[in-house]
Design an enzyme around this catalytic site. Structure first.
Site, short mmCIF file in Angstrom:
data_model
loop_
_atom_site.label_atom_id
_atom_site.label_comp_id
_atom_site.label_asym_id
_atom_site.label_seq_id
_atom_site.Cartn_x
_atom_site.Cartn_y
_atom_site.Cartn_z
N PRO A 9 0.79 -1.23 0.00
CA PRO A 9 0.00 0.00 0.00
C PRO A 9 0.83 1.28 0.00
O PRO A 9 1.85 1.36 0.68
CB PRO A 9 -0.83 -0.10 1.29
CG PRO A 9 -0.13 -1.11 2.13
CD PRO A 9 0.52 -2.07 1.17
N ASN A 10 0.35 2.21 -0.79
CA ASN A 10 0.90 3.57 -0.91
C ASN A 10 2.22 3.64 -1.68
O ASN A 10 2.72 4.72 -1.97
CB ASN A 10 1.06 4.24 0.47
CG ASN A 10 -0.26 4.31 1.20
OD1 ASN A 10 -1.22 4.85 0.66
ND2 ASN A 10 -0.34 3.74 2.38
N ARG A 17 5.15 10.66 -2.89
CA ARG A 17 4.82 10.49 -1.48
C ARG A 17 6.03 10.81 -0.58
O ARG A 17 7.09 10.21 -0.72
CB ARG A 17 4.43 9.02 -1.29
CG ARG A 17 4.27 8.58 0.13
CD ARG A 17 4.26 7.06 0.20
NE ARG A 17 3.94 6.65 1.54
CZ ARG A 17 4.18 5.45 2.04
NH1 ARG A 17 4.75 4.53 1.28
NH2 ARG A 17 3.87 5.16 3.28
N TYR A 22 11.06 8.87 1.23
CA TYR A 22 11.08 7.80 0.22
C TYR A 22 11.78 8.19 -1.09
O TYR A 22 11.84 7.37 -2.00
CB TYR A 22 9.65 7.32 -0.06
CG TYR A 22 8.97 6.78 1.18
CD1 TYR A 22 9.42 5.60 1.78
CD2 TYR A 22 7.90 7.45 1.78
CE1 TYR A 22 8.82 5.11 2.93
CE2 TYR A 22 7.29 6.96 2.93
CZ TYR A 22 7.75 5.80 3.50
OH TYR A 22 7.16 5.30 4.64
N ASN A 71 8.03 -5.52 -0.33
CA ASN A 71 7.87 -4.36 0.53
C ASN A 71 6.38 -4.26 0.80
O ASN A 71 5.61 -3.76 -0.03
CB ASN A 71 8.39 -3.09 -0.14
CG ASN A 71 8.33 -1.89 0.81
OD1 ASN A 71 7.71 -1.97 1.87
ND2 ASN A 71 8.97 -0.79 0.43
N ALA A 74 2.88 -0.60 5.11
CA ALA A 74 2.36 -0.62 6.48
C ALA A 74 1.82 -1.99 6.90
O ALA A 74 1.74 -2.28 8.10
CB ALA A 74 1.28 0.44 6.63
N GLU A 95 12.21 -9.50 2.82
CA GLU A 95 11.47 -8.30 3.24
C GLU A 95 12.35 -7.08 3.00
O GLU A 95 13.50 -7.05 3.45
CB GLU A 95 11.13 -8.43 4.74
CG GLU A 95 10.49 -7.18 5.32
CD GLU A 95 10.22 -7.31 6.84
OE1 GLU A 95 10.23 -8.43 7.37
OE2 GLU A 95 10.03 -6.26 7.46
N HIS A 97 12.57 -2.63 2.91
CA HIS A 97 12.01 -1.31 3.18
C HIS A 97 12.94 -0.24 2.64
O HIS A 97 14.18 -0.40 2.74
CB HIS A 97 11.81 -1.09 4.69
CG HIS A 97 10.90 -2.12 5.28
ND1 HIS A 97 9.54 -2.08 5.10
CD2 HIS A 97 11.18 -3.23 5.98
CE1 HIS A 97 9.01 -3.14 5.70
NE2 HIS A 97 9.98 -3.86 6.23
N ARG A 104 12.55 5.20 12.86
CA ARG A 104 11.28 5.92 12.75
C ARG A 104 10.37 5.62 13.95
O ARG A 104 10.84 5.16 14.98
CB ARG A 104 10.64 5.58 11.41
CG ARG A 104 11.54 5.97 10.22
CD ARG A 104 10.91 5.66 8.89
NE ARG A 104 9.69 6.45 8.69
CZ ARG A 104 8.80 6.20 7.73
NH1 ARG A 104 8.99 5.20 6.88
NH2 ARG A 104 7.71 6.95 7.61
C1 DQA Z 1 8.07 1.20 4.22
C2 DQA Z 1 8.08 1.48 5.71
C3 DQA Z 1 6.70 1.26 6.30
O1 DQA Z 1 6.73 1.53 7.70
C4 DQA Z 1 5.73 2.20 5.66
O2 DQA Z 1 4.42 1.96 6.15
C5 DQA Z 1 5.74 2.13 4.17
C6 DQA Z 1 7.04 2.02 3.50
C7 DQA Z 1 9.45 1.51 3.57
O3 DQA Z 1 9.66 1.06 2.43
O4 DQA Z 1 10.27 2.21 4.16
O5 DQA Z 1 4.71 2.24 3.51
O6 DQA Z 1 7.82 -0.18 4.01
#
Ligand code: DQA
Length: 144
Positions: A9-10, A17, A22, A71, A74, A95, A97, A104
């Site tokens: 998501p996102n 964003r 990011y 990735n 959230a 995994e 990020h 954070r």
């Molecule tokens: C994320 C870190 C997560 O906490 C966050 O909700 C994201 C992006 C990252 O790539 O740093 O959406 O996965």
């Protein structure tokens, strides 16, 4: 070799964003570069804002592909269902990020996914995905 990158998501909004966290590069342009770096690896890409669709995708490739770079955004911090999907399949999952989640907010420090993944890469910007691909290639060479 077949690798699937899944963005949750996102992450469709990468480049727009919160660029201070990011970065300002869109994922598609990064993906082009990544594919050129690994011409012998078939790198597929899937993005969804929906938990169930991510699970369906893990099931679709999880018994045949060489690796998944995930990735989960959230959902990393909330989803027992995605963790169960990773446990259910045989394809190794890395995994990743973009940000260093440990620097954070506290709610980002816990991942439901880490314990069922092959490993975790975080904090290297978009390069985290390349490092994830490297880890899968490395793992593939070892298991041959
Ligand atoms: C994320 C870190 C997560 O906490 C966050 O909700 C994201 C992006 C990252 O790539 O740093 O959406 O996965």
């Amino acid at each position: 070799m077949k690798i699937l990158i899944i963005n949750g998501p996102n992450l469709n909004l990468l480049g727009v964003r919160e660029p201070s966290i990011y970065g300002s590069r869109g994922f598609e342009s990064y993906l082009d570069e990544l594919r050129k770096t690994y011409p012998n690896v078939d790198i597929e890409y899937f993005q969804s804002n929906h938990e169930g669709s991510i699970i369906d995708e893990i099931h679709r490739v999880g018994f045949s592909y060489d690796g998944i770079v995930l990735n989960a955004g959230a959902y990393t911090h909330t989803s027992v269902a995605i963790a169960d999907a990773i446990s259910a399949v045989t394809t190794p999952v890395v995994e990743v990020h973009i940000s260093n989640v440990h620097r954070r907010e506290e709610f980002r420090h816990h991942s439901y996914l880490s314990a069922v993944c092959m490993g975790v890469i975080c904090g290297f910007g978009l390069n985290s995905y390349r490092l994830g691909v490297e880890a899968i290639i490395d793992n593939n060479n070892k298991t041959k």
